[in-house]
Design an enzyme around this catalytic site. Structure first.
Site, PDB file in Angstrom:
ATOM      1  N   LYS A  80       1.143  -1.365   0.237  1.00 45.09           N
ATOM      2  CA  LYS A  80       0.083  -0.003   0.613  1.00 45.09           C
ATOM      3  C   LYS A  80       0.991   1.257  -0.048  1.00 45.09           C
ATOM      4  O   LYS A  80       1.512   1.572   0.937  1.00 45.09           O
ATOM      5  CB  LYS A  80      -0.779  -0.102   1.120  1.00 45.09           C
ATOM      6  CG  LYS A  80      -1.891   1.083   1.294  1.00 45.09           C
ATOM      7  CD  LYS A  80      -2.632   0.764   2.530  1.00 45.09           C
ATOM      8  CE  LYS A  80      -3.938   2.091   2.661  1.00 45.09           C
ATOM      9  NZ  LYS A  80      -5.244   1.599   4.052  1.00 45.09           N
ATOM     10  N   SER A 155      -9.515   2.311   2.781  1.00 47.03           N
ATOM     11  CA  SER A 155      -8.274   2.599   2.245  1.00 47.03           C
ATOM     12  C   SER A 155      -7.911   1.746   1.100  1.00 47.03           C
ATOM     13  O   SER A 155      -7.629   2.490   0.012  1.00 47.03           O
ATOM     14  CB  SER A 155      -7.698   3.817   3.436  1.00 47.03           C
ATOM     15  OG  SER A 155      -6.713   3.534   3.496  1.00 47.03           O
ATOM     16  N   SER A 179      -9.170  -0.449   7.468  1.00 48.71           N
ATOM     17  CA  SER A 179      -8.303  -0.730   5.200  1.00 48.71           C
ATOM     18  C   SER A 179      -8.202  -1.416   5.001  1.00 48.71           C
ATOM     19  O   SER A 179      -7.796  -1.986   4.327  1.00 48.71           O
ATOM     20  CB  SER A 179      -8.007   0.909   5.596  1.00 48.71           C
ATOM     21  OG  SER A 179      -8.556   2.246   5.592  1.00 48.71           O
TER      22      SER A 179
END
Ligand code: GLN
Length: 492
Positions: A80, A155, A179
């Site tokens: 990420k 997210s 997330s």
């Protein structure tokens, strides 16, 4: 050899260790898959093909030299883009960090490199990890491989979509309010939030420091556990890192896969029952629960009366901490600088840079957080939210005196159509109704697929006491052994 991109991380590692496939072949197969599908999925913000091939070659050479390799050596991983990577662009999904190449690696990246994992690149996310759909990325959304018209969660939508699109067998996420788990749920993949402090925050672009927790994303529970074991462990560079041994999550996952849960008590949170989960989500969750009881588990209803205040408390605490953390983006130290023409004052350049560099959700949170922390309002908002946090922690502690884990659907609804919730922040915040309480408490939680609703994946959440990460993996693997994994249709 079957398609390398369809294999689990455990299978790939075994194939590399036995010489059936080289790390280079495995890496190239995934880079080719990314090249073939990522124009439609947009899971990656940056692909580091050169770095990945070099890391794979290094594993292949070490193997030929007879050096001992770790259990995931040669397996590709996507990271990420809120985790800093030396020399590799790190944007946190924000324009304000465009072009920034960090001078160091996060601890979890160092650990993955040392274990021989091959980093393919950086995955898309909502700006600074604020969001539940990846639509707040400054670089455009990620699309759900199950239905390209729908969101992949957020997210960490890029990390989840990369798995579901077979672009990577493993990815890393961060979970502040859901997330890792919510994107896992809506893409039919597995996402685990470790105990807070169980994985190092050193080298994460900070969002809400008392909540941020990096963790593994995978297509199987065993793979998630294998990556968890690499990421976790004490780090003296993070003052909130727990100086204790990591529980045996891999052993627990393998034990759970045998399908015996005799004597395990599952707590069903009464207060989650009435709240608006879609009928299809509730039905798939019930099927998962039935599957676990067939394996010997017992279901006990528990009451957690303060969970109803988790969402409002989180949406004061997280924005407050973010307003403080994001003060570092001043147009001087990193990335973007706007209006520095030699005539403007520092404050003006700072303001122009933030105006241009931050998106609407980030601005909304910085404003809310600044307000909640201001003198005169501090006790009424931030102070009050911290008291609620304590009450929620007490609810968890009391519940875990009666049960081994708590279970719930991961999200109230399946993947929603792109654009359907961006105009109403509250509708977006509701996606995390079931994931946020455990973040406020600090315990571990995992989302595992439990079936489909209207052809879209539903996630089953398992929450455990702090430091009992192994317990959640055991139950998760048992559920997976009963209901299987989910496979999306081919991307057309
Ligand atoms: N969706 C939540 C938020 O917007 C959670 C984000 C996260 O876990 N990073 O704050």
């Amino acid at each position: 050899m079957s398609d390398l991109t369809r294999m689990s991380a455990a299978q790939l590692a075994a194939a590399i260790a036995s010489g059936e496939a080289s790390a280079t072949e495995v890496t190239n197969a995934h880079l080719e898959r990314i090249a073939a599908v990522d124009d439609r999925v947009h899971a990656f913000l940056h692909v580091d093909a050169e770095g990945a091939r070099a890391a794979a070659l290094d594993v292949d050479e070490r193997r030929s030299a007879g050096e001992p390799l770790g259990p995931l050596a040669g397996v590709p991983v996507g990271v990420k883009d809120i985790v800093v990577t030396r020399g590799v662009p790190t944007t946190a999904g924000s324009k304000i960090l465009e072009g920034w190449r960090p001078p160091y690696d996060a601890t979890i990246v160092e650990r993955m490199r040392a274990a021989g994992l091959v980093m393919l690149g950086k995955t898309n996310l909502d700006e600074f990890a604020m969001g539940s759909s990846t639509e707040y990325s400054a670089y455009g959304p990620t699309y759900n491989p199950w239905d390209l018209g729908r969101i992949p969660g957020g997210s960490g939508g890029g990390s989840a979509a990369a798995l579901a699109a077979y672009e990577a067998p493993l990815t890393v996420g961060t979970d502040t309010g859901g997330s890792i788990r919510q994107p896992g749920a809506v893409t039919g993949t597995v996402g685990a939030k470790p105990t807070y402090g169980g994985t190092s925050r050193y080298g994460l672009v900070a969002f809400s420091s008392s909540l941020d927790t990096p963790g593994p994303c995978a297509r199987t529970v065993e793979d998630a556990a294998l990556l968890h074991a690499v990421l976790a462990g004490h780090d003296p560079r993070d003052s909130t890192s727990i100086p204790q041994p990591v529980p045996d999550v891999v052993g627990a996952a393998r034990q759970g896969a045998t399908g015996d849960l005799t004597g395990v008590r599952l707590g069903l949170v009464r207060e989650f029952g009435g709240e608006g989960a879609e009928a299809g989500v509730t039905a798939a969750f019930r099927d998962g629960l039935d599957a676990l009881t067939k394996l010997g588990a017992e279901v006990v209803e528990v009451s957690c009366p303060n969970f109803q205040y988790a969402l409002p408390a989180y949406y004061l605490i997280a924005p407050s901490e973010c307003s403080s953390n994001l003060a570092r983006f001043d147009g001087v130290r990193y990335g973007l600088r706007v209006g520095d023409d030699g005539n403007r004052a520092l404050e003006e350049v700072m303001s122009l840079t933030r105006e241009a560099g931050f998106g609407p959700e980030v601005k909304r949170r910085v404003i809310i957080g600044t307000y909640a922390l201001s003198s005169g309002y501090y006790d009424a908002y931030y102070g009050q939210a911290q008291k609620v946090r304590t009450l929620i922690t007490r609810d968890f502690t009391a519940a875990f005196e009666r049960v081994d884990v708590l279970v719930s659907p991961t999200t109230p609804f399946v993947a929603f159509p792109l654009g359907s919730r961006t105009s109403d922040p509250y509708q977006m915040y509701l996606a995390d109704l079931y994931t946020i309480p455990v973040n406020l408490y600090g315990g571990p939680a995992i989302s595992v697929p439990c079936g489909l609703s209207e052809g879209l994946p539903v996630g089953f959440q398992i929450m455990a006491p702090t430091l009992a990460d192994d317990r959640m993996y055991r139950v998760a693997a048992a559920l997976e052994s009963a209901v299987g994994t989910l496979t999306p249709g081919e991307l057309s």
